[in-house]
Scaffold this active site. Structure first.
Site, mmCIF file in Angstrom:
data_model
loop_
_atom_site.group_PDB
_atom_site.id
_atom_site.type_symbol
_atom_site.label_atom_id
_atom_site.label_comp_id
_atom_site.label_asym_id
_atom_site.label_seq_id
_atom_site.Cartn_x
_atom_site.Cartn_y
_atom_site.Cartn_z
ATOM 1 N N ARG A 61 -15.310 12.353 3.125
ATOM 2 C CA ARG A 61 -14.648 11.476 4.095
ATOM 3 C C ARG A 61 -15.540 11.175 5.297
ATOM 4 O O ARG A 61 -15.401 10.141 5.948
ATOM 5 C CB ARG A 61 -13.292 12.055 4.501
ATOM 6 C CG ARG A 61 -12.305 12.059 3.335
ATOM 7 C CD ARG A 61 -11.040 12.817 3.660
ATOM 8 N NE ARG A 61 -11.248 14.187 4.050
ATOM 9 C CZ ARG A 61 -11.310 15.222 3.196
ATOM 10 N NH1 ARG A 61 -11.170 15.033 1.911
ATOM 11 N NH2 ARG A 61 -11.511 16.442 3.635
ATOM 12 N N GLU A 98 -11.483 26.716 6.663
ATOM 13 C CA GLU A 98 -10.094 27.174 6.761
ATOM 14 C C GLU A 98 -9.677 27.751 5.397
ATOM 15 O O GLU A 98 -8.843 28.630 5.312
ATOM 16 C CB GLU A 98 -9.215 25.973 7.126
ATOM 17 C CG GLU A 98 -7.796 26.290 7.508
ATOM 18 C CD GLU A 98 -6.980 25.016 7.751
ATOM 19 O OE1 GLU A 98 -7.548 23.904 7.688
ATOM 20 O OE2 GLU A 98 -5.774 25.154 7.991
HETATM 21 P P1 AMP Z 1 -13.520 23.284 9.582
HETATM 22 O O1 AMP Z 1 -14.916 23.604 9.185
HETATM 23 O O2 AMP Z 1 -12.607 24.443 9.410
HETATM 24 O O3 AMP Z 1 -13.413 22.646 10.949
HETATM 25 O O4 AMP Z 1 -12.977 22.261 8.521
HETATM 26 C C1 AMP Z 1 -13.306 20.967 8.601
HETATM 27 C C2 AMP Z 1 -13.580 20.376 7.239
HETATM 28 O O5 AMP Z 1 -12.654 20.794 6.239
HETATM 29 C C3 AMP Z 1 -13.450 18.905 7.350
HETATM 30 O O6 AMP Z 1 -14.514 18.333 6.626
HETATM 31 C C4 AMP Z 1 -12.146 18.574 6.718
HETATM 32 O O7 AMP Z 1 -12.268 17.487 5.894
HETATM 33 C C5 AMP Z 1 -11.743 19.785 5.920
HETATM 34 N N1 AMP Z 1 -10.413 20.301 6.300
HETATM 35 C C6 AMP Z 1 -10.147 21.545 6.774
HETATM 36 N N2 AMP Z 1 -8.843 21.716 6.976
HETATM 37 C C7 AMP Z 1 -8.259 20.560 6.649
HETATM 38 C C8 AMP Z 1 -6.893 20.099 6.664
HETATM 39 N N3 AMP Z 1 -5.890 20.896 7.035
HETATM 40 N N4 AMP Z 1 -6.667 18.840 6.267
HETATM 41 C C9 AMP Z 1 -7.675 18.034 5.872
HETATM 42 N N5 AMP Z 1 -8.961 18.409 5.840
HETATM 43 C C10 AMP Z 1 -9.251 19.662 6.219
#
Ligand code: AMP
Length: 173
Positions: A61, A98
């Site tokens: 994305r 996450e």
């Molecule tokens: P983070 O590294 O935890 O900030 O996660 C960010 C990445 O994981 C981004 O590239 C998002 O596309 C994806 N992501 C993590 N959690 C979600 C969520 N709840 N909904 C959509 N995408 C998420």
């Protein structure tokens, strides 16, 4: 188009990709011409005064928003990809998500010394991905002039991992 309109086009998908995660699905917003246009314009409004040489986005994305944003800003686009996808010499960073751990690669010549880079993603969750991208840019001698997101999941406190950087999200949940 108002912020409320944009928010209404983010679809919550419970228990994807794992139980307990509410996935923020941006596809309804991206497929709507006015909403996609407006979101890119809003991202560009924030990014433009920071005078980036490049936008860095990770698949998948981050490519959709990042490519359009770079075009509007008149700057370059630099991809970060899953391991093994990039054809040239790479540098990499491992990070926690996450929902698991992952690794991102970037071409070793993607960012020049002193290059001004905006790191962009669709969602700021725990901040691990953005942090990894910042480390990659700085490891190559670039300067991160902003960390930009369409959505911030404030309850995960990702911003705290990006302390000291200029962080902005269009929509906060
Ligand atoms: P983070 O590294 O935890 O900030 O996660 C960010 C990445 O994981 C981004 O590239 C998002 O596309 C994806 N992501 C993590 N959690 C979600 C969520 N709840 N909904 C959509 N995408 C998420």
């Amino acid at each position: 188009m108002s912020e409320l309109d944009l928010r209404s086009m983010v679809r919550d998908v419970p228990d994807f990709p794992k139980e307990g995660i509410v996935f923020k699905d941006l596809m309804p917003l991206i497929k709507d011409a006015a909403a996609f246009h407006e979101s890119i314009d809003l991202l560009a409004e924030w990014a433009r005064p920071r005078r980036p040489d490049a936008v860095l986005g990770a698949e998948a994305r981050g490519f959709i928003f990042g490519g359009a944003l770079a075009y509007v800003l008149g700057c370059g686009f630099v991809p970060a990809r899953k391991p093994g996808k990039l054809p040239w010499q790479t540098v990499d960073a491992t990070y926690e998500l996450e929902y698991g751990t992952d690794r991102l690669e970037m071409h070793a010549d993607a960012v020049g010394e002193g290059s001004r880079v905006i790191v962009l993603d669709d969602v700021l969750a725990t901040g691990g991905t953005a942090r990894a991208k910042i480390d990659l840019v700085e490891g190559l001698g670039g300067e991160v002039v902003g960390a930009l997101f369409v959505i911030e999941l404030a309850f995960l406190h990702g911003r705290e991992r990006l302390h000291g950087y200029d962080v902005h999200a269009l929509l906060t949940f």
